[in-house]
Design an enzyme around this catalytic site. Structure first.
Site, PDB file in Angstrom:
ATOM      1  N   ASP A  40      15.490  18.442  -8.872  1.00 50.76           N
ATOM      2  CA  ASP A  40      14.356  18.796  -9.767  1.00 50.76           C
ATOM      3  C   ASP A  40      14.999  19.395 -10.893  1.00 50.76           C
ATOM      4  O   ASP A  40      15.733  20.275 -10.909  1.00 50.76           O
ATOM      5  CB  ASP A  40      13.556  20.090  -8.957  1.00 50.76           C
ATOM      6  N   ARG A  77      13.372  20.214 -13.752  1.00 51.07           N
ATOM      7  CA  ARG A  77      12.379  20.775 -14.603  1.00 51.07           C
ATOM      8  C   ARG A  77      12.682  22.372 -15.101  1.00 51.07           C
ATOM      9  O   ARG A  77      13.419  22.870 -14.064  1.00 51.07           O
ATOM     10  CB  ARG A  77      11.087  20.867 -13.801  1.00 51.07           C
TER      11      ARG A  77
END
Ligand SMILES: [Zn+2]
Length: 332
Positions: free
Chosen positions: A264, A266
């Site tokens: 991930d 983000r």
């Protein structure tokens, strides 16, 4: 400030497919995105991220691999292939090479940097110190506009746009007046062109987006942060490359790792900044992802409650949802 500006110009050059020179102490590396490699003169090295190296069974640190002149096949398989059969001579990446990788990733490419000796071309030169300072700087957002935007689910809705300096634009949809509530419903939604616009069945983003707006409309208020972080932060093209690997049997997490990204990528601190600018310090977070609760809490937003968002799995996204539950800790 001048140094940071030079790095921004270097990133622009890289995005257009040009090489830049990275000066690290006495060494100068000519750097470009490996995915733009055409017929490159001279001996080359390619630098791969720790995730990609790990995936290929070559240790967990960023590595540098020598590519014999004209061996495009080896280069392509190092970048994309689910496995590489040839014996590879890999060395740990130098500090300059790791910085080159950081610039390539920041420019939105697959994390793979092509390194060659500087030639006589007039490539922009940037120092490793400036690159490092740029990559470590906190992202600063500014509110651009806040305007009424009646939507089908709720008429009294506004939209706010936020811009990263020289970077992505993020949106906040304000349903009703969440800034006046003690702990309004909030949702962090990352953009998904395929799921939202094309109604792709590979993920559940489209239904999650509509469901979140529906839940907030029914509650009479909420704030939906629409974050410009496609494919868990790897961008549209890389997300489609990950789909390609998924067709060869990898799951959604393995595919991101195989491409050399973290599972991930983000940055939820951006969402916390948006909430602060909107004067919302406490929320009830609509999510199945405990990492979002942690990230927001760490960034100074009080999460009073986690409210699950339930969307029914379908035939095409069953494996995707199962991988998110098993590997990323998602729950209902
Ligand atoms: Zn999606």
């Amino acid at each position: 400030v001048d140094n940071l500006r030079t790095v921004e110009r270097a990133l622009d050059e890289l995005k257009r497919g040009y090489a830049v020179c990275l000066r690290d102490g006495n060494a100068t590396l000519r750097v470009m995105a490996a995915e733009y490699a055409g017929a490159q003169p001279g001996p080359l090295r390619v630098v791969l991220s720790g995730q990609r190296a790990n995936y290929l069974g070559l240790g967990a640190q960023a590595i540098s691999v020598k590519i014999p002149v004209g061996d495009g096949t080896l280069l392509q398989s190092l970048l994309y292939a689910p496995c590489v059969e040839t014996t590879i001579q890999a060395t740990p990446a130098s500090s300059g090479e790791r910085m080159a990788l950081g610039l390539i990733k920041q420019a939105g490419f697959l994390p793979a940097a092509l390194i060659s000796a500087p030639d006589n071309s007039a490539a922009l030169e940037v120092s490793a110190e400036a690159a490092e300072a740029y990559l470590k700087r906190p992202v600063v957002l500014a509110l651009d506009t806040l305007v009424r935007l009646p939507v089908a689910a709720y008429e009294d809705t506004r939209v706010a746009t936020f811009e990263e300096r020289g970077g992505a634009v993020h949106l906040a949809l304000l349903i009703g007046h969440p800034e006046n509530e003690a702990a309004p419903l909030a949702r962090l939604h990352s953009s998904c062109f395929t799921g939202e616009i094309l109604e792709s069945l590979r993920c559940d983003c489209g239904s999650q987006l509509r469901e979140a707006i529906e839940v907030m409309a029914k509650a009479g208020g909420g704030v939906l942060l629409y974050l410009n972080q496609e494919g868990r932060g790897i961008g549209l093209i890389n997300k489609l490359r990950a789909y390609h690997l998924q067709e060869q049997g990898l799951d959604t997490v393995e595919a991101n790792l195989a491409l050399g990204f973290a599972e991930d990528e983000r940055d939820f601190a951006i969402a916390a900044q948006m909430l602060r600018i909107l004067k919302i310090g406490k929320i009830r977070l609509l999510t199945n992802n405990p990492h979002k609760v942690e990230a927001l809490t760490q960034a100074g937003i009080a999460v009073a409650e986690r409210v699950p968002l339930v969307v029914k799995p379908g035939e095409h996204n069953r494996d995707y949802l199962a991988a998110k539950a098993k590997k990323m800790g998602h729950r209902h």
